[in-house]
Design an enzyme around this catalytic site. Structure first.
Site, short mmCIF file in Angstrom:
data_model
loop_
_atom_site.label_atom_id
_atom_site.label_comp_id
_atom_site.label_asym_id
_atom_site.label_seq_id
_atom_site.Cartn_x
_atom_site.Cartn_y
_atom_site.Cartn_z
N GLY A 187 0.73 -1.15 0.12
CA GLY A 187 0.11 -0.02 0.05
C GLY A 187 0.83 1.25 -0.10
O GLY A 187 2.07 1.20 0.04
N THR A 194 3.94 -0.81 8.85
CA THR A 194 4.77 -0.97 9.89
C THR A 194 3.99 -1.26 10.97
O THR A 194 4.41 -2.08 11.86
CB THR A 194 5.99 0.05 9.91
N GLU A 411 -10.62 34.38 -7.06
CA GLU A 411 -11.22 33.31 -6.02
C GLU A 411 -12.82 33.28 -6.02
O GLU A 411 -13.41 32.20 -6.22
CB GLU A 411 -10.71 33.30 -4.75
#
Ligand code: ADP
Ligand code: MG
Ligand code: ZN
Length: 605
Positions: A187, A194, A411
């Protein structure tokens, strides 16, 4: 290895030896002082101890600095030393073995290096790795459990079976099945592979041997292979147990054909040793090997064969629910304000991995501490998220008023297009505070994670991206470079729309992908097509973008009062969040209604 390589290595060792020796000598030879200086220090009570060797003296002062000097006649100054209570040690002047050895050091180093090296020339020696082999001690108590790994329920189910098989092997062998020996966790980075392996060890309470793939790879050929053998011997003695090989791609990459270079040689021998060891297990030896990688595509197919790492568990990036659970796990470690809603935060961070979420929580706590708060709240998470994904706010950047206006309209253009079109993600925040490279930002957050995209969604996405540039054109009648990123993304979507998703009517549902990104970055070969088709495709992409552009232009022209209102709000407040945006929208709708009423009345009157 060839003769040339041998020669080079010997040269290198010589060099290291000489340099190292000089550094050593410089560091261990104390500074010299004159006899009178020394006596003066003694009289001032500044000397703690001295070491005599003939007339040579090494003295240490009260600050533990040592220096050397020479005393012509020791008997003369002895009473003074006694009076000052100085600690005295002495040795005979004739014995000087240490000095001799020291001068021989570089020669010994070179000799030793050459010996080790030439041993390797004769092929791998099984016992060379022995010194390091002692590090194969199983980890004692691991206090990580499955509860610390959130949001990966499928993988967890699969792996709790492994834990079960270690603690209760009969349950599985009764029906004749065998327990898988090798499990590959694959993955993207930071998804908790881990962590998950550690949790398995914590749950199973069996010895756990953990080693990184790169630990096997050394300069000397054969060391890695012998280390693999040692590891497995050790593990078999302690069965049932778990061996965890992290980042296995460091040794498990596809083996090359004939012309292997030195370092590949080593890697391949190590991999071969691993394969042999995995095959050599008896089924009654319960040693389970877990490996992790984020590059399963480059692994040697031999590793994935049944009987080896035949069970592959894919750990994907967490979805909304998963992100929420991971947030919960990490929020346990900080002081969280009561009114913080973790689901809202989880929704706002699509694509974040577990590691990124852990980082986010930590950053948020730091943000809150910086502001002297007593608890971490949503605004800290919001700040932390923006800092991570966009860089720090550049509050000191001086922006000309004109550029600020342009950014505000740009924006506003994005946000309004998103608001007015159907099938778009809700606007989460609009800001004109510069961050990282961007002068402003419009953020949309999907209600759920999206796994597929509809045709309308994609087209509207292109329109939203165009909205910034369109607003600039409508209001200022000129173009700026601020839209370059938008145009890049829009072009990318448009070309995938045509070539990959087969959504263009003129081209039809045929895949013309030039280079496709596969799982975790592998690329598949390109498909050839004619010049004519290529032209056709280009034309189609161009048409799509132009159509989106002109439709957005019409949309924003009709609603230009909305545009002005939002831009004004941005210029005053710098940031407008989702709720405030909704208020601006309502205001605009009310104004529009009033205007219409007035117009109607005028008509009647
Ligand atoms: P990987 O090995 O997949 O690259 P790690 O296991 O090293 O990722 O994860 C790094 C850190 O990210 C972990 O120590 C943990 O703090 C956090 N993390 C990642 N995934 C999760 C998860 N599913 N649940 C909780 N924490 C996670
Ligand atoms: Mg890892
Ligand atoms: Zn933009």
């Amino acid at each position: 290895m060839s003769q040339i390589q041998t020669g080079l290595l010997v040269l290198l060792l010589t060099f290291i030896g000489v340099v190292g020796y000089n550094v050593y000598i410089n560091e261990t030879t104390p500074i010299e002082r004159s006899y009178s200086e020394f006596i003066e220090l003694v009289e001032q009570n500044k000397i703690k101890s001295i070491h005599l060797k003939g007339g040579e003296v090494t003295a240490e002062d009260v600050l533990s600095h040592s220096f050397s000097t020479y005393i012509p006649d020791v008997t003369l100054v002895m009473p003074l030393f006694k009076e000052k209570n100085i600690e005295i040690t002495a040795e005979s002047a004739t014995e000087n073995w240490g000095g001799f050895m020291r001068s021989m050091l570089p020669v010994l180093l070179i000799l030793g290096g050459y010996l080790i090296f030439s041993r390797n020339q004769q092929g791998p020696k099984a016992d060379f790795g022995k010194g390091k082999g002692k590090s194969f001690h199983p980890k004692k108590k691991i206090d990580i459990s499955f509860d610390d790994v959130a949001g990966i329920s499928e993988a967890r189910l699969e792996l709790s079976e492994v834990v079960d098989s270690l603690t209760n092997p009969e349950k599985f062998s009764v029906l004749g099945g065998y327990i898988p020996k090798g499990i590959l966790l694959q993955g993207p980075p930071g998804t908790g592979k881990t962590l998950l392996a550690k949790a398995i060890a914590g749950e199973a309470s069996v010895p756990f041997y953990s080693i990184g793939g790169s630990d096997f790879v050394e300069m000397f050929v054969g060391v890695g292979a012998s280390r693999v053998r040692e590891l497995f011997t050790e593990a078999k003695k302690n069965a049932p147990c778990i061996i965890f090989i992290d980042e296995i791609d460091a040794i498990g990459g596809k083996r090359s054909g004939g012309n292997a270079s030195g370092s590949n040689d080593e890697r391949e021998q190590t991999l071969n040793a691993l394969l042999v060891e995995m095959d050599g297990f008896d089924s009654d030896e319960t040693v389970i090997i877990i490996a992790a990688t984020n590059r399963p595509d480059i692994l040697d197919p031999a590793l994935l064969r049944p009987g080896r790492f035949d069970r592959q568990v894919t750990i994907a990036l967490p979805d909304v629910k998963g992100r929420r659970k991971i947030l919960e796990v990490h929020a346990r470690k900080i002081v969280l304000s009561h009114c913080t809603d973790l689901s809202v935060i989880a929704r706002a961070i699509p694509g974040f991995s577990g590691a990124e979420i852990a980082n986010l929580v930590n950053e948020a706590a730091l943000m809150a501490a910086r502001k002297n708060k007593t608890a971490v709240d949503s605004s800290d998470f919001e700040d932390a998220k923006d800092k991570i994904s966009l860089g720090l706010e550049r509050k000191n950047l001086v922006i000309k008023e004109k550029d600020r206006r342009i950014t505000a309209y740009h924006e506003a253009g994005h946000a309004i297009t998103a608001k007015l079109l159907p099938e778009t993600d809700p606007v989460h925040k609009i800001t004109i505070i510069p961050r990282g490279q961007a002068l402003g930002l419009t953020q949309q957050v999907p209600l759920d994670d999206r796994y597929t995209y509809s045709r309308d969604y994609l087209i509207n996405r292109i329109k939203i991206l165009m909205g910034g540039r369109v607003a600039e054109e409508i209001v200022f009648d000129h173009q700026t470079t601020g839209a370059s990123n938008d145009i890049l993304s829009a072009t990318d979507i448009a070309s995938r729309f045509v070539c990959e998703f087969g959504m263009s009517e003129a081209i039809g549902p045929i895949a013309y992908s030039q280079e496709q990104e596969g799982f975790l970055g592998s690329t598949s070969a390109s498909k050839a097509y004619s010049e004519k088709t290529a032209e056709h495709i280009d034309q189609e992409i161009k048409n799509l973008i132009e159509r989106c552009y002109s439709e957005t232009f019409d949309l924003l022209t009709v609603n230009n009062k909305f545009l002005h209102k939002l831009a004004e709000a941005l210029l005053v407040n710098e940031t407008v969040d989702g709720e405030e945006f909704e208020i601006v929208h309502q205001c605009y709708l009310n104004d529009k209604k009033t205007e219409e009423n007035i117009r109607n009345k005028q008509k009647e009157g």
